[in-house]
Design a protein around this motif. Sequence first.
Motif, PDB file in Angstrom:
ATOM      1  N   ARG A  61       0.843  -1.201   0.000  1.00 33.77           N
ATOM      2  CA  ARG A  61       0.000   0.000   0.000  1.00 33.77           C
ATOM      3  C   ARG A  61       0.874   1.245   0.000  1.00 33.77           C
ATOM      4  O   ARG A  61       0.657   2.177  -0.770  1.00 33.77           O
ATOM      5  N   GLU A  91      -8.520   3.710  -2.436  1.00 36.81           N
ATOM      6  CA  GLU A  91      -7.882   4.269  -1.245  1.00 36.81           C
ATOM      7  C   GLU A  91      -6.937   5.413  -1.609  1.00 36.81           C
ATOM      8  O   GLU A  91      -6.878   6.422  -0.904  1.00 36.81           O
ATOM      9  N   SER A 120     -13.247   9.286  -5.889  1.00 37.72           N
ATOM     10  CA  SER A 120     -13.173   7.881  -5.462  1.00 37.72           C
ATOM     11  C   SER A 120     -14.270   7.053  -6.117  1.00 37.72           C
ATOM     12  O   SER A 120     -14.027   5.935  -6.570  1.00 37.72           O
ATOM     13  N   GLU A 162      -7.266  -0.672  -3.693  1.00 43.23           N
ATOM     14  CA  GLU A 162      -6.084   0.154  -3.430  1.00 43.23           C
ATOM     15  C   GLU A 162      -6.139   1.457  -4.224  1.00 43.23           C
ATOM     16  O   GLU A 162      -5.750   2.511  -3.724  1.00 43.23           O
TER      17      GLU A 162
END
Length: 141
Positions: free
Chosen positions: A10, A116, A127, A113
């Motif tokens: 991440r 995020e 998003s 991911e």
Amino acid sequence: MTDVFLESRRDLRQRAFQALMSLEYEGDVLEACRFAYSYDKEEEGAEPELPVFLLNLVTGVDKSKEELDQKIAQHLKAGWTVDRLTLVEKNILRLGIFEITEFDTPQLVAVNEAIELSKQFSDEKSSKFINGILSQFVTEE
């Protein structure tokens, strides 16, 4: 001792995104990766060894921009073009699609991911947009 979080995928995706953003304004892939990877580390002296995952993401996306942009364009609504997207959205989508198609990362993990990243570097509307485009891409694959 190395902080485990700094070596997580991440975190490396975040650093890859930052390197890709800097490459939008010219620069060398290796230098962009080196800066993104080490900018907040307190180590002095020898340059840290760059993780292969980070290098592969940035190099792959950088070399495949046109192909990735074509894939993104196929999923945009009528009247929209890739040029109309923000640099943040473009780079997150490129990163997500590249990881989905070129890595062994499960597709849903890559999509999550990317979402995020967009939450961290953009807003909720972005998003949702990222989620919609990548979800369409995964469904078709």
